[in-house]
Design an enzyme around this catalytic site. Structure first.
Site, PDB file in Angstrom:
ATOM      1  N   LYS A 178      -4.370 -20.347  70.467  1.00 32.11           N
ATOM      2  CA  LYS A 178      -3.154 -20.867  71.070  1.00 32.11           C
ATOM      3  C   LYS A 178      -3.188 -22.377  71.309  1.00 32.11           C
ATOM      4  CE  LYS A 178       0.022 -19.074  72.557  1.00 32.11           C
ATOM      5  NZ  LYS A 178       0.747 -18.570  73.533  1.00 32.11           N
TER       6      LYS A 178
ATOM      7  N   GLU B 143       6.763 -27.703  79.113  1.00 32.62           N
ATOM      8  CA  GLU B 143       7.119 -26.630  80.041  1.00 32.62           C
ATOM      9  C   GLU B 143       7.117 -27.138  81.484  1.00 32.62           C
ATOM     10  OE1 GLU B 143       5.054 -22.791  78.811  1.00 32.62           O
ATOM     11  OE2 GLU B 143       4.240 -24.276  77.434  1.00 32.62           O
TER      12      GLU B 143
ATOM     13  N   HIS C 291      25.194 -23.818  69.864  1.00 35.50           N
ATOM     14  CA  HIS C 291      24.872 -22.415  70.216  1.00 35.50           C
ATOM     15  C   HIS C 291      23.468 -22.030  69.742  1.00 35.50           C
ATOM     16  CE1 HIS C 291      29.279 -21.858  70.892  1.00 35.50           C
ATOM     17  NE2 HIS C 291      29.348 -22.710  69.883  1.00 35.50           N
TER      18      HIS C 291
ATOM     19  N   SER D  64      -5.235 -21.412  75.557  1.00 37.93           N
ATOM     20  CA  SER D  64      -5.228 -20.155  76.293  1.00 37.93           C
ATOM     21  C   SER D  64      -6.657 -19.767  76.614  1.00 37.93           C
ATOM     22  CB  SER D  64      -4.564 -19.068  75.438  1.00 37.93           C
ATOM     23  OG  SER D  64      -4.981 -17.782  75.880  1.00 37.93           O
TER      24      SER D  64
END
Ligand code: ARG
Length: 458
Positions: free
Chosen positions: A285, A292, A157, A279
């Protein structure tokens, strides 16, 4: 000469937009090599059947090999009438060898031809993807070996559950990927049935012996037993697209774990710069784009599976032009997965684990089950032990203390025979070492599994 393979009964050429809609050369040119392999075998079969002479067979074979090389070297020049790869090759063959080229299609249809070519292509594609999967498995096994003892939280979970080792986590994905490889092999076994010689749909009447074709085309081990099914069957495309999609789903789960683990909040791993991006606005970043994309592109793999299933659904026997839509989803999934697996393997190989961050994420509550197990060893029924430890966990929360700082009196309140030895339980390394059942996370078990995988993948 009109190189359309079907122009005779037509008074008018196709409209321009129809031609563009119908033509498949721009994507099915990828079948050039396998299509030529099929044609060389077919020429041999025609000769054996006495339908062409040995000289004609030789001319066709040599001509086809020239065309093969033109494609391989990027020298092949398409012409406007090249409707599909089959038309293009036959047109070029005619330019190169003349009259014998007009005999190559004897007893054959593009229906059995394209089914044969796509099967050959698919068999090679499955092999290639299988090797890529193996590359990722190896990268995971290497990390597992390095981190057989590295403690980290295991989750259910997405809540901290019990301590495990990072090596054990790596090997979970190796198992998934092994099933993926088996699925590819399994689907490939069914793709090895040869449609060639089925003609357009009804079989060939010119005495071409199909069994011998499986000798020339050694990727095949049987001939399709029903000519209608032979030209209409694209199950192998659907099966492989399913296998690709499920591999993509597995990659997306790996990716999601690593997106989480590479965040500052977890900090369990750092991905190499080579597999991250920055970024354009926020200078600080570092984003896990490789992961992804693996997660995102699994959507394409699923989409392509749905495409082929939808194309096939409700199609009447036998060949229908709908089936030309089998290739683009297949090529797209192949390319997407092939590159994705390379990226995944390299990103896994180069990621740096942060054992100190993993250890810092462990807390005493994750050893509550170990405490219950200890009570079980002292003869308490597990259900009762679960309740007793639950009460201890609640007490610890009320007192804002980790379990190991709960006074002994609290332990004795739930289980009088507990002494100070209970505090020794709060050692995640000991906890993990005790999970030494087959398939458990104990470092010794992980090392055994690493050795097993090294053998299997060698
Ligand atoms: N380009 C076609 C395909 O990919 C080849 C088969 C054409 N057959 C036909 N009867 N028009 O399916």
């Amino acid at each position: 000469m009109d190189h359309r393979l079907w122009g005779g009964r037509f008074a008018a050429p196709n409209a321009e937009e129809m031609r563009r809609y119908n033509d498949s050369f721009r994507f099915d040119r990828r079948l050039a090599d396998v299509d030529i392999t099929g044609s060389v075998a077919w020429a041999g079969a025609l000769e054996q059947a006495g339908l062409i002479s040995a000289e004609e067979c030789e001319a066709l074979t040599q001509g086809l090999e020239l065309v093969r090389r033109e494609f391989a070297d990027g020298r092949f020049e398409p012409k406007p009438g090249d409707e599909d790869i089959h038309t293009a090759i036959e047109r070029r063959l005619h330019e190169l060898v003349g009259e014998p080229a007009l005999r190559l299609h004897t007893g054959r249809s593009r229906n059995d031809q394209v089914a044969t070519s796509l099967r050959l292509f698919a068999i090679g594609a499955a092999r290639q993807v299988g090797e890529r999967i193996q590359g990722l498995q190896l990268a995971l096994v290497e990390q597992a070996e390095r981190h057989a003892d590295t403690l980290m939280p295991g989750y259910t979970h997405l809540q901290r559950a019990q301590p495990i080792t990072f090596g054990h986590w790596c090997l979970a994905y190796v198992e998934m990927l092994e099933r993926d490889r088996q699925r590819l092999e399994d689907a490939t076994a069914r793709a090895r049935t040869l449609p060639l010689g089925a003609g357009a749909l009804a079989g060939n009447s010119l005495g071409v012996e199909r069994e011998r074709l499986t000798e020339a085309l050694d990727e095949f081990d049987a001939v399709a037993a029903n000519s209608l099914d032979a030209v209409a069957d694209r199950d192998f495309v659907a099966e492989l697209l399913f296998a690709f999609a499920l591999t993509g789903v597995h990659l997306s789960r790996l990716a999601e774990d690593l997106v989480l683990y590479s965040s500052a909040e977890f900090g369990f791993v750092e991905l190499a710069d080579e597999y991250s991006t920055g970024s354009s606005l926020m200078p600080q970043k570092k984003n896990p784009d490789s992961m992804e994309l693996l997660r995102g592109k699994s959507g394409r793999l699923l989409g392509n599976l749905v495409t082929i299933m939808t194309v096939l659904k409700g199609l009447p026997l036998t060949y229908n032009k709908d089936m030309q839509e089998d290739k683009e989803p297949f090529f797209d999934s192949l390319d997407t997965l092939d590159l994705g697996l390379q990226v995944a393997a390299a990103a896994v190989a180069t990621l740096v684990a942060r054992p100190e961050r993993m250890a810092a994420a462990l807390d005493d509550s994750m050893l509550a089950t170990d405490l219950a197990d200890e009570l079980v060893r002292r003869g308490v029924p597990f259900r009762e032990a679960h309740g007793k430890v639950g009460r201890l966990v609640r007490r610890a929360m009320e007192l804002h203390l980790p379990l190991r700082q709960l006074p002994i009196a609290e332990y004795q309140a739930v289980q009088p025979d507990l002494g100070h030895e209970v505090y020794a339980l709060f050692d995640p390394a000991r906890s993990v070492a005790r999970k030494d059942s087959l398939g458990g996370t104990a470092p010794q078990r992980v090392r055994e599994q690493v050795a097993r995988w090294r053998d299997l993948l060698a």
